[in-house]
Design a protein around this motif. Structure first.
Motif, mmCIF file in Angstrom:
data_model
loop_
_atom_site.group_PDB
_atom_site.id
_atom_site.type_symbol
_atom_site.label_atom_id
_atom_site.label_comp_id
_atom_site.label_asym_id
_atom_site.label_seq_id
_atom_site.Cartn_x
_atom_site.Cartn_y
_atom_site.Cartn_z
ATOM 1 N N UNK A 164 0.798 -1.223 0.000
ATOM 2 C CA UNK A 164 0.000 0.000 0.000
ATOM 3 C C UNK A 164 0.833 1.277 0.000
ATOM 4 N N UNK A 165 2.123 1.163 0.284
ATOM 5 C CA UNK A 165 2.964 2.350 0.427
ATOM 6 C C UNK A 165 3.826 2.633 -0.799
ATOM 7 N N UNK A 166 4.414 1.613 -1.381
ATOM 8 C CA UNK A 166 5.291 1.815 -2.523
ATOM 9 C C UNK A 166 4.472 2.000 -3.794
ATOM 10 N N UNK A 167 4.991 2.832 -4.704
ATOM 11 C CA UNK A 167 4.339 2.981 -6.004
ATOM 12 C C UNK A 167 4.975 2.051 -7.045
ATOM 13 N N UNK A 168 6.228 1.701 -6.836
ATOM 14 C CA UNK A 168 6.901 0.707 -7.662
ATOM 15 C C UNK A 168 7.548 -0.296 -6.711
ATOM 16 N N UNK A 169 7.322 -1.568 -6.957
ATOM 17 C CA UNK A 169 7.859 -2.612 -6.079
ATOM 18 C C UNK A 169 8.726 -3.567 -6.884
ATOM 19 N N UNK A 170 9.655 -4.204 -6.197
ATOM 20 C CA UNK A 170 10.549 -5.184 -6.813
ATOM 21 C C UNK A 170 10.109 -6.587 -6.440
ATOM 22 N N UNK A 171 10.353 -7.515 -7.326
ATOM 23 C CA UNK A 171 10.199 -8.925 -6.967
ATOM 24 C C UNK A 171 11.332 -9.713 -7.588
ATOM 25 N N UNK A 172 11.759 -10.717 -6.856
ATOM 26 C CA UNK A 172 12.849 -11.581 -7.299
ATOM 27 C C UNK A 172 12.367 -13.012 -7.515
ATOM 28 N N UNK A 173 11.069 -13.225 -7.322
ATOM 29 C CA UNK A 173 10.530 -14.589 -7.354
ATOM 30 C C UNK A 173 9.321 -14.699 -8.271
ATOM 31 N N UNK A 174 9.360 -13.986 -9.398
ATOM 32 C CA UNK A 174 8.231 -14.072 -10.322
ATOM 33 C C UNK A 174 8.017 -15.522 -10.742
ATOM 34 N N UNK A 175 6.786 -16.028 -10.628
ATOM 35 C CA UNK A 175 6.536 -17.401 -11.069
ATOM 36 C C UNK A 175 6.646 -17.570 -12.579
ATOM 37 N N UNK A 176 6.645 -16.444 -13.302
ATOM 38 C CA UNK A 176 6.843 -16.475 -14.750
ATOM 39 C C UNK A 176 8.215 -15.870 -15.042
ATOM 40 N N UNK A 177 9.118 -16.613 -15.689
ATOM 41 C CA UNK A 177 10.452 -16.070 -15.962
ATOM 42 C C UNK A 177 10.377 -14.823 -16.840
ATOM 43 N N UNK A 178 11.382 -13.934 -16.743
ATOM 44 C CA UNK A 178 12.485 -13.953 -15.789
ATOM 45 C C UNK A 178 12.020 -13.548 -14.386
ATOM 46 N N UNK A 179 12.691 -14.050 -13.337
ATOM 47 C CA UNK A 179 12.181 -13.867 -11.975
ATOM 48 C C UNK A 179 12.336 -12.466 -11.412
ATOM 49 N N UNK A 180 13.341 -11.702 -11.863
ATOM 50 C CA UNK A 180 13.593 -10.375 -11.306
ATOM 51 C C UNK A 180 12.872 -9.319 -12.126
#
Length: 254
Positions: A164-180
């Motif tokens: 709810x706070x960030x407007x852009x977020x990072x993920x390193x574990x996307x279930x669809x490649x590429x993960x980052x």
């Protein structure tokens, strides 16, 4: 919060020009600029094929002119621009060279950074582009939907759905490649003045029924996109819409 308006076209060949016309109409809607957020995947080819023709002629120098646009990407895979999975790279090679007149201002993620740093850097670009707004308010977001109901890089049951706070977020574990990846969060999607989802093909039919007919205890990510004060549109072809039991607007071949 208005109910979504669902438009059904015979095929992607008819949907594409209608989507392009929607972008052109919103671009001509007034104001000093037109802010547009784009998703990748099949949308790149669709827009590259039909959008340039929708903004030629008087629109080239009028209110819809691309020189007035601020263009951002709703999510991005953290790969080099020349990588086939790069959303920014795909638009830079397929769409942007075909737009008439001076080019739009484009916010491009710094994909060479670690995910958290890339997300913060892109959030900084957005804050500069939307000064004074806690959450950027885009004039139009063009979104896709995956066969699992994900949109942008917001996936089912992922913790980022609660952000709810960030407007852009990072993920390193996307279930669809590429993960980052980096992605707009739901607060940004739900602040937009207009959101249009685009989905085609029979493989999307079952998931669209779940998204649009609702009633699930844990709504899928795309079902959580409901602009607080903006409009929500769905552009589907007949194959994607074949299982829906809700009112739709059917469009015939032009």
């Amino acid at each position: 919060m208005a109910a979504p308006r669902v438009s059904v076209f015979p095929s992607p060949q008819e949907l594409g020009p209608a989507l392009a016309q929607l972008v052109a109409e919103r671009a001509a809607g007034g104001g000093d600029r037109f802010s547009l957020g784009l998703s990748g995947g099949s949308l790149v080819g669709l827009l590259a094929r039909d959008l340039p023709a929708a903004i030629t002629g008087p629109a080239t120098t009028g209110p819809a002119a691309p020189a007035r646009w601020l263009l951002a990407f709703c999510d991005e895979r953290l790969v080099p621009l020349e990588h086939p999975e790069s959303t920014a790279g795909a638009y830079q090679t397929q769409l942007l060279p075909r737009l008439p007149g001076p080019p739009p201002r484009v916010l491009t993620p710094a994909t060479g950074l670690p995910p958290a740093a890339a997300a913060e850097e892109y959030a900084g670009q957005l804050r500069q582009a939307f000064p004074g707004d806690d959450v950027p308010v885009f004039d139009l977001l063009v979104l896709g939907v995956g066969p699992d109901g994900h949109t942008c890089s917001l996936f089912p049951d992922h913790p980022l759905l609660q952000e709810e706070d960030k407007i852009v977020a990072a993920l390193t574990d996307s279930p669809k490649p590429p993960p980052e990846r980096i992605t707009f969060t739901l607060p940004v999607l739900n602040a937009a003045r207009s959101v249009v989802f685009v989905a085609t093909g029979g493989s999307k039919a079952q998931i669209l029924k779940r998204i649009l007919e609702g009633g699930e205890e844990q709504p899928l990510p795309a079902a959580r996109v409901r602009p607080a004060s903006g409009e929500l549109l769905w552009f589907l072809d007949e194959a994607a819409a074949k299982e829906l039991n809700i009112p739709v607007e059917k469009h015939s071949v032009l």
